[in-house]
Design a protein around this motif. Structure first.
Motif, mmCIF file in Angstrom:
data_model
loop_
_atom_site.group_PDB
_atom_site.id
_atom_site.type_symbol
_atom_site.label_atom_id
_atom_site.label_comp_id
_atom_site.label_asym_id
_atom_site.label_seq_id
_atom_site.Cartn_x
_atom_site.Cartn_y
_atom_site.Cartn_z
ATOM 1 N N THR A 75 0.844 -1.187 0.000
ATOM 2 C CA THR A 75 0.000 0.000 0.000
ATOM 3 C C THR A 75 0.878 1.234 0.000
ATOM 4 N N LEU A 76 0.635 2.130 -0.942
ATOM 5 C CA LEU A 76 1.342 3.405 -1.007
ATOM 6 C C LEU A 76 0.391 4.508 -0.568
ATOM 7 N N GLY A 77 0.798 5.269 0.432
ATOM 8 C CA GLY A 77 0.037 6.451 0.813
ATOM 9 C C GLY A 77 0.304 7.547 -0.202
ATOM 10 N N VAL A 78 -0.756 8.147 -0.740
ATOM 11 C CA VAL A 78 -0.608 9.145 -1.796
ATOM 12 C C VAL A 78 -1.397 10.404 -1.470
ATOM 13 N N ALA A 79 -0.898 11.536 -1.939
ATOM 14 C CA ALA A 79 -1.544 12.823 -1.678
ATOM 15 C C ALA A 79 -2.799 13.012 -2.516
ATOM 16 N N ASP A 80 -2.801 12.529 -3.749
ATOM 17 C CA ASP A 80 -3.931 12.710 -4.666
ATOM 18 C C ASP A 80 -4.204 11.363 -5.328
ATOM 19 N N LEU A 81 -5.260 10.696 -4.884
ATOM 20 C CA LEU A 81 -5.563 9.337 -5.312
ATOM 21 C C LEU A 81 -5.706 9.216 -6.829
ATOM 22 N N GLU A 82 -6.475 10.085 -7.441
ATOM 23 C CA GLU A 82 -6.702 9.999 -8.889
ATOM 24 C C GLU A 82 -5.448 10.334 -9.688
ATOM 25 N N ARG A 83 -4.678 11.321 -9.233
ATOM 26 C CA ARG A 83 -3.426 11.653 -9.927
ATOM 27 C C ARG A 83 -2.489 10.451 -9.932
ATOM 28 N N SER A 84 -2.368 9.801 -8.779
ATOM 29 C CA SER A 84 -1.502 8.639 -8.684
ATOM 30 C C SER A 84 -2.021 7.486 -9.525
ATOM 31 N N ALA A 85 -3.329 7.285 -9.540
ATOM 32 C CA ALA A 85 -3.912 6.221 -10.372
ATOM 33 C C ALA A 85 -3.629 6.493 -11.842
ATOM 34 N N ARG A 86 -3.784 7.725 -12.290
ATOM 35 C CA ARG A 86 -3.487 8.060 -13.686
ATOM 36 C C ARG A 86 -2.026 7.792 -14.018
ATOM 37 N N PHE A 87 -1.140 8.088 -13.072
ATOM 38 C CA PHE A 87 0.288 7.830 -13.271
ATOM 39 C C PHE A 87 0.535 6.353 -13.544
ATOM 40 N N TYR A 88 0.031 5.480 -12.688
ATOM 41 C CA TYR A 88 0.269 4.045 -12.865
ATOM 42 C C TYR A 88 -0.455 3.497 -14.088
ATOM 43 N N GLU A 89 -1.609 4.043 -14.409
ATOM 44 C CA GLU A 89 -2.295 3.638 -15.643
ATOM 45 C C GLU A 89 -1.480 4.030 -16.872
ATOM 46 N N ALA A 90 -0.788 5.162 -16.800
ATOM 47 C CA ALA A 90 0.057 5.593 -17.926
ATOM 48 C C ALA A 90 1.241 4.651 -18.127
ATOM 49 N N GLN A 112 12.530 2.144 -21.804
ATOM 50 C CA GLN A 112 11.156 2.420 -22.226
ATOM 51 C C GLN A 112 10.259 2.714 -21.035
ATOM 52 N N LEU A 113 10.368 1.927 -19.985
ATOM 53 C CA LEU A 113 9.523 2.133 -18.813
ATOM 54 C C LEU A 113 9.922 3.386 -18.042
ATOM 55 N N LEU A 114 11.210 3.671 -17.961
ATOM 56 C CA LEU A 114 11.650 4.914 -17.321
ATOM 57 C C LEU A 114 11.104 6.124 -18.083
ATOM 58 N N ALA A 115 11.129 6.073 -19.414
ATOM 59 C CA ALA A 115 10.601 7.171 -20.226
ATOM 60 C C ALA A 115 9.101 7.315 -20.020
ATOM 61 N N ALA A 116 8.387 6.197 -19.929
ATOM 62 C CA ALA A 116 6.940 6.249 -19.696
ATOM 63 C C ALA A 116 6.637 6.866 -18.337
ATOM 64 N N ALA A 117 7.429 6.510 -17.324
ATOM 65 C CA ALA A 117 7.227 7.070 -15.988
ATOM 66 C C ALA A 117 7.467 8.579 -15.994
ATOM 67 N N GLU A 118 8.516 9.018 -16.658
ATOM 68 C CA GLU A 118 8.819 10.452 -16.725
ATOM 69 C C GLU A 118 7.732 11.191 -17.486
ATOM 70 N N ALA A 119 7.264 10.626 -18.591
ATOM 71 C CA ALA A 119 6.207 11.265 -19.389
ATOM 72 C C ALA A 119 4.896 11.354 -18.607
ATOM 73 N N ALA A 120 4.678 10.421 -17.684
ATOM 74 C CA ALA A 120 3.450 10.398 -16.893
ATOM 75 C C ALA A 120 3.516 11.308 -15.668
ATOM 76 N N GLY A 121 4.661 11.954 -15.436
ATOM 77 C CA GLY A 121 4.780 12.866 -14.306
ATOM 78 C C GLY A 121 5.724 12.402 -13.215
ATOM 79 N N GLY A 122 6.393 11.281 -13.435
ATOM 80 C CA GLY A 122 7.388 10.816 -12.477
ATOM 81 C C GLY A 122 8.691 11.578 -12.660
ATOM 82 N N LYS A 123 9.595 11.396 -11.716
ATOM 83 C CA LYS A 123 10.893 12.062 -11.786
ATOM 84 C C LYS A 123 11.984 11.023 -12.013
ATOM 85 N N LEU A 124 12.720 11.171 -13.095
ATOM 86 C CA LEU A 124 13.832 10.267 -13.379
ATOM 87 C C LEU A 124 14.945 10.534 -12.369
#
Length: 146
Positions: free
Chosen positions: A9-24, A86-98
């Motif tokens: 379980t990851l505690g997150v500040a914005d549930l939908e934002r985080s869900a969109r990130f992982y869906e991306a 490829q996955l690192l690029a997808a994470a960065e494009a979705a709003g993650g930090k490389l």
């Protein structure tokens, strides 16, 4: 008694934002109770839960939970060195930090790191000594998964 991690379980500040990130990243939501978003990880589950509700559930002040400030890293193993980038690029494009670009690592594999929008650390790794099973399950040292 079985001994395995079945839910992270990851505690997150914005549930939908985080869900969109992982869906991306290509993950699909599972049916889950209200207030929780779950993703199936080959029989285990990654759950996203509002940080304030997680603190309440644990019984600690919310400011005592520091997403991304711990020494815990989560890992996603892939089938090739190319998939790491490829996955690192997808994470960065979705709003993650490389945090660390894809590169060879001293133990003979290839990996990199990113932080999700809440600062949780993820390693993306290709390990030639522990190929993934046919179902995608990690098999330490290439042995059969249980």
């Amino acid at each position: 008694m079985e001994r395995r991690v079945s839910l992270i379980t990851l505690g997150v500040a914005d549930l939908e934002r985080s869900a969109r990130f992982y869906e991306a990243l290509g993950w699909e939501r599972e049916a889950s109770p209200d207030g929780v978003i779950a993703f199936n990880l080959l029989g285990q589950t990654l759950g996203l839960y509002p940080l304030d509700k997680l603190a309440e559930d644990i019984g600690v002040p919310v400011d005592s939970l520091k997403p991304g400030g711990s020494t815990v890293t989560l890992a996603h193993n892939v089938r090739s060195p190319e998939e790491v980038a490829q996955l690192l690029a997808a994470a960065e494009a979705a709003g993650g930090k490389l945090l660390k670009p894809a590169q060879d690592v001293f133990w003979g594999g290839h990996h990199g790191y990113f932080a999700d929008p809440d600062g949780h650390f993820w390693e993306i790794a290709y390990n030639p000594f522990s190929p993934l099973g046919g179902d995608g399950a990690f098999q330490w040292g290439g042995g059969p998964s249980e």
